[in-house]
Design a protein around this motif. Sequence first.
Motif, PDB file in Angstrom:
ATOM      1  N   THR A   3       2.267  35.088  37.091  1.00  0.00           N
ATOM      2  CA  THR A   3       3.059  35.821  38.059  1.00  0.00           C
ATOM      3  C   THR A   3       4.077  36.664  37.296  1.00  0.00           C
ATOM      4  O   THR A   3       4.847  36.124  36.502  1.00  0.00           O
ATOM      5  N   ARG A   5       7.162  39.042  37.940  1.00  0.00           N
ATOM      6  CA  ARG A   5       8.139  39.491  38.928  1.00  0.00           C
ATOM      7  C   ARG A   5       9.016  40.564  38.286  1.00  0.00           C
ATOM      8  O   ARG A   5       9.625  40.325  37.237  1.00  0.00           O
ATOM      9  N   ALA A   7      12.302  42.979  38.878  1.00  0.00           N
ATOM     10  CA  ALA A   7      13.520  43.081  39.681  1.00  0.00           C
ATOM     11  C   ALA A   7      13.971  44.534  39.741  1.00  0.00           C
ATOM     12  O   ALA A   7      13.979  45.229  38.723  1.00  0.00           O
ATOM     13  N   LYS A  12      16.648  51.174  43.493  1.00  0.00           N
ATOM     14  CA  LYS A  12      15.206  51.071  43.213  1.00  0.00           C
ATOM     15  C   LYS A  12      14.870  51.257  41.736  1.00  0.00           C
ATOM     16  O   LYS A  12      13.746  51.599  41.382  1.00  0.00           O
ATOM     17  N   ILE A 103       4.710  41.233  41.388  1.00  0.00           N
ATOM     18  CA  ILE A 103       5.623  41.286  42.531  1.00  0.00           C
ATOM     19  C   ILE A 103       6.842  42.110  42.138  1.00  0.00           C
ATOM     20  O   ILE A 103       7.366  41.946  41.037  1.00  0.00           O
ATOM     21  N   THR A 104       7.292  42.972  43.036  1.00  0.00           N
ATOM     22  CA  THR A 104       8.542  43.695  42.820  1.00  0.00           C
ATOM     23  C   THR A 104       9.507  43.262  43.912  1.00  0.00           C
ATOM     24  O   THR A 104       9.147  43.252  45.089  1.00  0.00           O
ATOM     25  N   MET A 105      10.722  42.872  43.503  1.00  0.00           N
ATOM     26  CA  MET A 105      11.697  42.377  44.480  1.00  0.00           C
ATOM     27  C   MET A 105      13.090  42.914  44.157  1.00  0.00           C
ATOM     28  O   MET A 105      13.419  43.143  42.996  1.00  0.00           O
ATOM     29  N   GLU A 106      13.865  43.132  45.189  1.00  0.00           N
ATOM     30  CA  GLU A 106      15.224  43.628  45.015  1.00  0.00           C
ATOM     31  C   GLU A 106      16.170  42.479  44.697  1.00  0.00           C
ATOM     32  O   GLU A 106      16.045  41.389  45.251  1.00  0.00           O
ATOM     33  N   VAL A 107      17.085  42.732  43.768  1.00  0.00           N
ATOM     34  CA  VAL A 107      18.080  41.716  43.391  1.00  0.00           C
ATOM     35  C   VAL A 107      19.463  42.157  43.796  1.00  0.00           C
ATOM     36  O   VAL A 107      19.724  43.290  44.046  1.00  0.00           O
TER      37      VAL A 107
END
Length: 107
Positions: A3, A5, A7, A12, A103-107
Amino acid sequence: MITARFAVDKHKRLVGFHITGHSMTAPHGSDILCAFVSSAAYMAANTVTEIIGADATAEDADGMMKLRLQSEDCIDRCQDILQGLRLHLEATQEQYPKNLKVITMEV
């Protein structure tokens, strides 16, 4: 499964990554997908920290690597490297959807 990931901040922009797991496509030490992902992640982390000299923290352990950019200046300077790594892994995910998840996710 591996996985990866990525951030992103509120603008963006990529600010780091955290990659964990094993692909399980071959026995430990013979797994070319794990070696491929590890090599790409090391190249990106080494380019950010050693070539660009960005203010970043990097850590690796068995089956894990992470990198986090620490300042606004280095975030802008490192976008091409991090976007290239993400694109590279997303293309690989298309070939190995059961072994790699990006996976791309906002922090």
